[in-house]
Design an enzyme around this catalytic site. Structure first.
Site, PDB file in Angstrom:
ATOM      1  N   LYS A   1     -20.043   9.693  24.612  1.00  0.00           N
ATOM      2  CA  LYS A   1     -20.438   9.177  23.297  1.00  0.00           C
ATOM      3  C   LYS A   1     -20.713   7.670  23.400  1.00  0.00           C
ATOM      4  O   LYS A   1     -19.994   6.959  24.113  1.00  0.00           O
ATOM      5  CB  LYS A   1     -19.304   9.449  22.305  1.00  0.00           C
ATOM      6  CG  LYS A   1     -19.641   9.139  20.852  1.00  0.00           C
ATOM      7  CD  LYS A   1     -18.478   9.540  19.933  1.00  0.00           C
ATOM      8  CE  LYS A   1     -18.772   9.271  18.469  1.00  0.00           C
ATOM      9  NZ  LYS A   1     -17.671   9.679  17.577  1.00  0.00           N
TER      10      LYS A   1
ATOM     11  N   SER B   1     -18.931  12.510  13.629  1.00  0.00           N
ATOM     12  CA  SER B   1     -19.897  11.584  14.175  1.00  0.00           C
ATOM     13  C   SER B   1     -20.272  11.859  15.631  1.00  0.00           C
ATOM     14  O   SER B   1     -21.280  11.337  16.101  1.00  0.00           O
ATOM     15  CB  SER B   1     -19.333  10.161  14.074  1.00  0.00           C
ATOM     16  OG  SER B   1     -18.201  10.012  14.885  1.00  0.00           O
TER      17      SER B   1
ATOM     18  N   SER C   1     -14.270  13.746  13.736  1.00  0.00           N
ATOM     19  CA  SER C   1     -15.551  13.510  14.415  1.00  0.00           C
ATOM     20  C   SER C   1     -15.740  14.232  15.745  1.00  0.00           C
ATOM     21  O   SER C   1     -16.839  14.184  16.308  1.00  0.00           O
ATOM     22  CB  SER C   1     -15.757  12.009  14.644  1.00  0.00           C
ATOM     23  OG  SER C   1     -16.164  11.382  13.458  1.00  0.00           O
TER      24      SER C   1
END
Lengths: 97, 480
Positions: B79, B154, B178
């Site tokens: 990420k 997210s 997330s």
């Protein structure tokens, strides 16, 4: 909406947050913050008297170490990300006249 | 051998046994990225040349007997809020459009030590603020199950990359769901470990008391193996916990006999999609048929988790994001004088959702409101933790959905922030209480969109979750 956010409040929060909002953004921010605070006010339904505020889910204590450099001098690599640099220092816009 | 259909552990085994190589695996992933990326947009940065040269290097070290672990040679996506030395790390924000870290996050280093090979950096909501990956400054990511739908967020890019074969596994971060919610929307496994289990060093902070790094993978076995690799005590993170019990793979046992599982009635009320409800309850039934003791209970305080969370997370965000000021790194706007430069840089560099949370956070921390909002939320947090403590006095795990619906269509969520925040109802309390949670696929709805089952455990009891999730996954694979 029970929380009415005034222009003064939005301007003050803008100073705290270091954000320069346009007129349109300000109007939206007033609405958004008012709605969020209305929603957050739900917490007032709960009686929290006698409950200690919990900042961490389990006990954390200060972690100390000797003040000794272990990672060497990274100034050259660190400065590679600087928007502007000079003589191993960050250059910033004029701060006073 | 169809490489891309393998799990991370299966691929690692094939590489160790000489049936394929780290380079072949990386070439297969890069070919898939070439083919699919223009549609899905899972990545912000694909480091093609670096990935191939790292894969060749790892292959040499495997052949030399230096790397022998299960993840050696396996391609991984990270990420874009985890720092990677020498590789652009944007947090999906314009304000970090040119930021190339001079160090790597501890979790990334741990994976490199295990021989995993970095492919690139995945798309996300800007600074991890959002539930759809639509607040990214670098375009939306599409859900591989149906490209007209969001992948969740997210960590949406990480989840979509795992689902589409654009990596073998990925790391995400979970502040309010997330990892678990995008895992649910994309039909993959995702886990948020107990707070403090994985070092946050090198994770760009959003809500520091809530943030935790964790795996997204195709199988529960992969998830346990990855967690075992990334969990470590780190002196560079003062909230890092020294744990002796990080042999998570020992919990990969297909047996739930006698395990006590609680189903909170409050998680099955208004707003829950009937198809999600049916799939989750069917999963609970399957665990019961195989020996688990499953019963309903009242968790209480469920409706208070979201307002408490958004107060605390916004407060921490407003403080953490003060560092983006155009001085030492990142975007700098042209302006007369220092103060104007700060304001212009931040106003041009941050997107609307980030600004909204910084404003709210600055307000709840401001003098006169601090007690009424911020401290109030911390008191409610203590009560929520108490409700979980009580539940874990009776149960090994809590079972429920990961999200109230399957993935919404693109463009449907951002117009009403509060409605979007309500989608976090089942995941958010887990972060407030510092608990571990795992999401495993448990079916699809009529539209073919994945549904996720969430299991929540007491602090440091990841093994209960892994055992229950593994058992469920195996039973489902056996067609039960």
């Amino acid at each position: 909406m029970s929380n009415i956010i005034t222009d003064e409040t939005i301007d003050y929060v803008g100073i705290l947050a270091k954000l320069d909002l346009s007129g349109e953004e300000k109007e939206q921010a007033k609405k958004d913050m008012g709605r969020m605070l209305d929603y957050i006010d739900k917490l007032n339904e709960l009686d929290t008297s006698g409950v200690e505020p919990m900042s961490h889910a389990f006990p954390v204590k200060n972690v100390f170490r000797e003040d000794v450099v272990t990672n060497g001098d990274g100034s050259e690599t660190t400065l590679r990300n600087a928007p502007e640099e000079k003589d191993s220092m960050f250059v910033v816009p004029k701060t006073f006249d | 051998m169809e490489l891309l259909s393998l799990s991370a552990v299966e691929l690692g085994t094939a590489i160790r046994e000489g049936r394929t190589t780290a380079v072949e695996a990386m070439e297969a992933v890069l070919a898939r990225i070439e083919e699919k990326e223009s549609l899905y947009n899972c990545y912000i940065t694909v480091d093609r040349d670096g990935a191939l040269s790292r894969a060749a290097d790892v292959q040499r070290r495997i052949e030399a007997g230096e790397l022998t672990g299960p993840l050696a040679g396996v391609p991984v996506a990270i990420k874009d809020n985890l720092c990677t030395e020498g590789l652009l790390t944007t947090c999906a924000s314009k304000i970090l459009e040119n930021y190339v870290p001079t160090f790597s996050a501890e979790a990334v280093l741990n994976l490199e030590r295990a021989g995993a090979v970095l492919i690139g950096k995945t798309n996300m909501d800007e600074f991890a603020m959002g539930s759809t990956t639509e607040t990214s400054a670098y375009g939306v990511t599409r859900n591989p199950a149906d490209p007209e739908h969001v992948p969740g967020g997210s960590s949406g890019g990480s989840a979509a990359a795992v689902a589409s074969g654009e990596c073998f596994f990925a790391l995400g971060s979970d502040t309010g769901g997330s990892i678990r919610q995008p895992a649910s929307f994309c039909g993959v496994v995702g886990m948020k470990p107990t707070y403090g289990t994985v070092s946050r060093y090198g994770l760009v902070a959003y809500g520091s008391s809530l943030d935790q790094i964790g795996p997204l993978s195709r199988t529960v076995e992969d998830c346990a193996v990855i967690l075992e690799a990334i969990a470590s005590h780190d002196v560079k993170d003062s909230t890092s916990v020294e744990r002796q019990d990080t042999d998570f793979t020992s919990a990969l046992v297909r047996d739930v006999k006698g395990m006590r599982i609680g189903i909170p009635r409050d998680y099955f009320g208004e707003g829950l999609d009937p198809e999600v409800r049916a799939a989750v309850l069917q999963a609970a039934e399957l665990l019961k048929e195989n020996g688990a003791v499953v019963e309903e209970f009242d968790l209480s305080l469920v409706d208070y988790a979201i307002p408490a969370y958004y107060t605390i997370a916004a407060a921490e965000a407003s403080s953490n994001l003060e560092r983006f000021d155009g001085i030492k790194y990142g975007y700098r706007a042209e302006a007369e004088g220092l103060h104007q430069m700060y304001k212009k840089t931040r106003s041009q560099g941050f997107g609307p959702e980030v600004k909204r949370r910084i404003m709210l956070g600055s307000f709840v921390l401001s003098s006169g409101y601090y007690d009424a909002y911020y401290l109030k939320a911390l008191r409610v947090k203590a009560m929520i933790k108490g409700a979980f403590d009580e539940a874990f006095g009776k149960y090994n795990c809590i079972l429920g959905p990961a999200a109230p619906t399957t993935a919404p269509r693109l463009g449907e969520s951002l117009s009403d922030p509060i409605k979007m925040y309500l989608g976090d109802i089942y995941t958010i309390a887990v972060n407030l209480a510092g608990l571990p949670g795992i999401c495993v696929p448990c079916g699809t709805d009529k539209k073919g969109l994945p549904i996720g089952l969430q299991l929540i455990g007491d602090c440091f009891r990841e093994k209960d979750l892994i055992r229950a999730a593994y058992t469920y996954e195996q039973l489902r694979k056996e067609g039960k």
